[in-house]
Design a protein around this motif. Sequence first.
Motif, mmCIF file in Angstrom:
data_model
loop_
_atom_site.group_PDB
_atom_site.id
_atom_site.type_symbol
_atom_site.label_atom_id
_atom_site.label_comp_id
_atom_site.label_asym_id
_atom_site.label_seq_id
_atom_site.Cartn_x
_atom_site.Cartn_y
_atom_site.Cartn_z
ATOM 1 N N SER A 51 0.873 -7.346 3.889
ATOM 2 C CA SER A 51 1.507 -7.385 2.573
ATOM 3 C C SER A 51 2.265 -6.091 2.337
ATOM 4 O O SER A 51 1.773 -5.010 2.667
ATOM 5 N N TRP B 116 -10.645 -3.477 0.148
ATOM 6 C CA TRP B 116 -9.691 -2.364 0.112
ATOM 7 C C TRP B 116 -9.021 -2.264 -1.266
ATOM 8 O O TRP B 116 -8.894 -1.166 -1.815
ATOM 9 N N TYR C 133 0.862 -5.567 -4.081
ATOM 10 C CA TYR C 133 0.013 -4.378 -3.993
ATOM 11 C C TYR C 133 0.693 -3.120 -4.550
ATOM 12 O O TYR C 133 0.024 -2.121 -4.791
ATOM 13 N N ILE D 152 -8.775 -1.898 7.337
ATOM 14 C CA ILE D 152 -7.419 -2.001 6.792
ATOM 15 C C ILE D 152 -6.568 -0.863 7.350
ATOM 16 O O ILE D 152 -7.026 0.281 7.481
ATOM 17 N N SER E 27 3.763 -11.158 1.103
ATOM 18 C CA SER E 27 2.488 -11.244 1.813
ATOM 19 C C SER E 27 2.526 -12.432 2.768
ATOM 20 O O SER E 27 3.168 -13.439 2.470
ATOM 21 N N THR F 12 -4.217 -6.199 8.117
ATOM 22 C CA THR F 12 -5.553 -6.270 8.688
ATOM 23 C C THR F 12 -5.576 -7.361 9.742
ATOM 24 O O THR F 12 -4.654 -8.180 9.832
ATOM 25 N N PHE G 254 -5.150 -12.643 -1.148
ATOM 26 C CA PHE G 254 -4.867 -11.203 -1.106
ATOM 27 C C PHE G 254 -5.521 -10.407 -2.244
ATOM 28 O O PHE G 254 -5.689 -9.217 -2.132
ATOM 29 N N LEU H 73 -9.280 -7.255 2.724
ATOM 30 C CA LEU H 73 -8.251 -6.865 1.747
ATOM 31 C C LEU H 73 -8.855 -6.702 0.352
ATOM 32 O O LEU H 73 -8.530 -5.758 -0.376
ATOM 33 N N SER I 284 -9.306 -11.779 4.280
ATOM 34 C CA SER I 284 -9.200 -11.654 2.819
ATOM 35 C C SER I 284 -10.273 -10.717 2.277
ATOM 36 O O SER I 284 -10.010 -9.900 1.399
ATOM 37 N N THR J 205 -2.651 0.933 6.795
ATOM 38 C CA THR J 205 -1.402 0.953 6.032
ATOM 39 C C THR J 205 -0.399 1.817 6.792
ATOM 40 O O THR J 205 -0.787 2.721 7.544
#
Length: 745
Positions: free
Chosen positions: A246, A310, A533, A152, A226, A294, A563, A307, A304, A154
Motif C-alpha cells: 500500500s 503495524w 495509510y 512489515i 493498495s 508485507t 488493510f 498490517l 492483513s 516500508t
Amino acid sequence: MKKLLRLGAILNLLFISTLAHAATSSPFVIPIETSQKGLYVLVEADAQVRVCYFGDKIEGYDNIKDIYPVGENPEVSNTKRSLYPTFGNGYVDEVALKLTHADGNMTTRLVYDSHKVAKVDDNVTLTNITLKDQHYPLYVSIDYTTYSNENIFTQTTTIKNSEKGDIKIEGAASAYLPVVAEKYYLTRYYGSWAGEMNMTETELGDGITVIDSKRGVRTTQDGMPSFILSLNGEASEQHGEVIMGSLAWSGNYKLSFEIDNLKEMNIFAGANDFLSDYTIGRKEEFETPKFVFTHSNSGTGQASRNLHDWVRGYNIRQGDVERPVVLNSWEGAYFKFDEQVITKMIDDAASMGVEIFVLDDGWFATKYPRNNDKQGLGDWHINYDKLPNGIQGLIDHAKLRNIKFGIWVEPEMVNPKSELAEKHPDWIVTSPNRTTHLMRNQQLLDLTNPKVQEFAYNVVADLLTDYPDIAYIKWDANRHVGDFGSSYLAKDEQSHFWIDYIHGLYSIYERLEQNFPDVIFQACASGAGRVDYGSIKYHHEVWGSDNTDAESRIFINWGINQFFPSQAVASHVSQSPNHQTGHSSPIKFRFDVAMAQRLGVELQPKLLSKNDLEWTKQAIAEYKRIRPVVQLGDQYRLISPYSDTGYASMIYVDKAQDRAVLFAYSIGFHYRELYPTVKLQGLDRNKMYKVTEVMPNKNNNSGKYLYAYDSEGAVLSGDFLMKYGMKLNIIKRNQSAVFEIVAIE
Ligand code: DGJ
C-alpha cells in the motif's frame, strides 16, 4: 515557491554500521530482515545494486552473491532487478526514475555509494542504501524501515540534487520490487461514492497493469493505493504466498505490475507521475511517499494481521486505545435541525449509552446559511438562528447528559455562494479562462498556498481552542480535483500542485495532532475517500462509506479490513429502509454488522420503535463489553461475502487467545440447505472455551442448533471449534449471529 520535501528521520539516528565499498570490491549482500521475512540486496563487484529476493527469511542468504547474475544472456539480465531502475540504463520496460539533469541529459545511471543500518529500538530497524549517478552529483537515497514483529517493510526514496542547477523529476517511484512466480493474481479495488471498496481479482498476463488515481485529493472512492498480489494461485485467506502492499499517500498514486519478457513481475509503487513534473534546485531534495508491504506464506489473513498490527502500533493515532460509540446527526437530521432537535438527539443518544454525539453539516454560515449543500461552505461562523445558544450551548447540554461532543468540518472546500469565495477567489483551484466544474456545488481550496493552509488549520484549531470540550472532529472532503490551476504556484510550477497540495494537507493534520493530541479525528472524505495509510496516520478512523446499508457494509468493510483494523472503520447503524439503498433489514442484523467494527449510530432516535430502541440500548451495552476484543484483537476472516455461499463470517481473537467474538451473517436466501458450518480460527486448540450467543434473536435463536448449546452456553475445545466448527441457524437473508467465546480454566 518551491516546496522542499522532508528528508526522513533517518538522519537523526545513530547508525550501527556505515559502509562504503569501493566500486571494485567483491560483491556483498545487504540483508533487510524482520523476524520471519527477508529482502536481500546484492551489491555487485562493479557497484551495480540489485534486489534479489523478497519472501521468507533465508538462512545462508550470503550465497546469493555466488549465484548471480541469473540470466543466460547478460545483456538482458544486466538490465534487470536494479534496486532502483532508471531511464537511460538499458531498461526498455517501466522504470522507477525519470529525470532531466541540469545540463539537459535525460538519462541516469546509478551505482552503489554507501549503506547504513540503524536500530531504532528492539523492533524497528532502518537501512539506508544510497546510490549515486556514475557521472552527475545526483544521489538516490533509499530508506527501508523494518518492523520485526509485524513483518512489515516500508520504503521511501529521496532524490538529492547536488548538480549545478535545477533538475526536473518526471517520475520517481517510492519503491520497486521484483517477484518471481509462475502465475500472478492481482486483487485491486474499484467503486464509486456509496459503492466503494469492491475487490476484484484477475490473473495478470504479459505486459503492464496499472492501478492509479488522477483525482488528486480524495483518491480512494473509486480505487485504492493498495493491492494483494497472490503468487501461483488465487489469493486465499489461509493458504498460499501473497504480497500485500500500500502506498501511504492521499494524492494521485500509481501502482504498476509489469510481467516482463523473462516472465518476472516488476512492481512499482509511487505518487502518480501524471502531469506531475517536479523541479528541484541545487541542494534540494525530493522525498517520495512511503510504500508499505508485507509477505505471507499462509494467505491474506496473516498478511492483513501483520498490517493491522503495524497500523495500530505505528501508523494511526492512539492505536492502542478503544474507540467510543458515536451518534452522528447526519442521517437523522441532515440540514433540517434547530437547537431543540439537536438537544433532543443528545438526550436520546445519552440514554442509549452512546459516548460521543457528533453534530454534522449545517451548523454554520450566516450571510448564506448552510441549510443545504448549495451555499455557505467556507463560512465557519455559527448560525445562531438555528442554534441560539451556539456550540457552547450544545456542549453544555451534552455535559449535563454525560456525553461528549464532536463536530463536522470541511476545511478544504468552498461553495461559490459564500463569503469566503467572495473574499478570496484567488484561494480557489480553478482552470484559468475556463468554465467551472462544480461537484456537490463546491470547489476546492488551494492548499499549496500557505495562507490557505493557515485558514484551513484555523477552521479546526479555532473551534478546538474556543470550545476545548470538543472531543471529536469529523473532517469531510466532498469533491476531488476537477478543475486544475493554482494562482499561488508559479507558471512553471503548476505541475507541483498534486504533490504540494497533499503536503499542505499533511502539514495541517500534523499541527492539529501536535496541538490537540486528545481530540479524536475521523477522515470522512465523503465516505471512504481517504482510506489510505498517508491520511490515517493523522486520524483515529475512517468513515467507511456514505452507504450505511448493513448488507452493503459487509462487503465494504471486508474490503477496508484487508488493510485497516476494525478499530479504524466507523460503521453506523441507520434507519430501515436504508436511505441510500431502500433495503430493509432487522435491527439485529444492522447492529451485528456495525458491531464488528467501530460501532456508531446514525439515525433519528425518536423514529425507532420501542423494541428497536430497547435493542439499541442493549446492543450498545454489549458492544462495550466485547469492544476490547473487536477493536484490538486479531481478525480472522472465515467466510468471504464474495464466496458463493451467501454467508459472511469473521472472528476476532485477543492476543492471549482467551477471548474471541464471532460474527456470522446470511446475505442470501438459503432454501433447504444444511445449516452453515463456520470453522473458527485463531483459538488455542488446547483451551476449553465457553460459547454464548450475544443478543440472540428471540424468535429464531441462532445458536439453537449448535451442539450442546443451551441458554447458559456450550463448553467446547479450541480444537473442536477450529476443526469441526459451529453450525448456525441463520438461513434467511439478513439473519445474523454473534458469539462470545471465552476460555475457561
Ligand atoms: C458526506 C459525509 O460522508 C456524510 O457523512 C455527511 O457528513 C455529509 N457529507 C455532510 O455534508
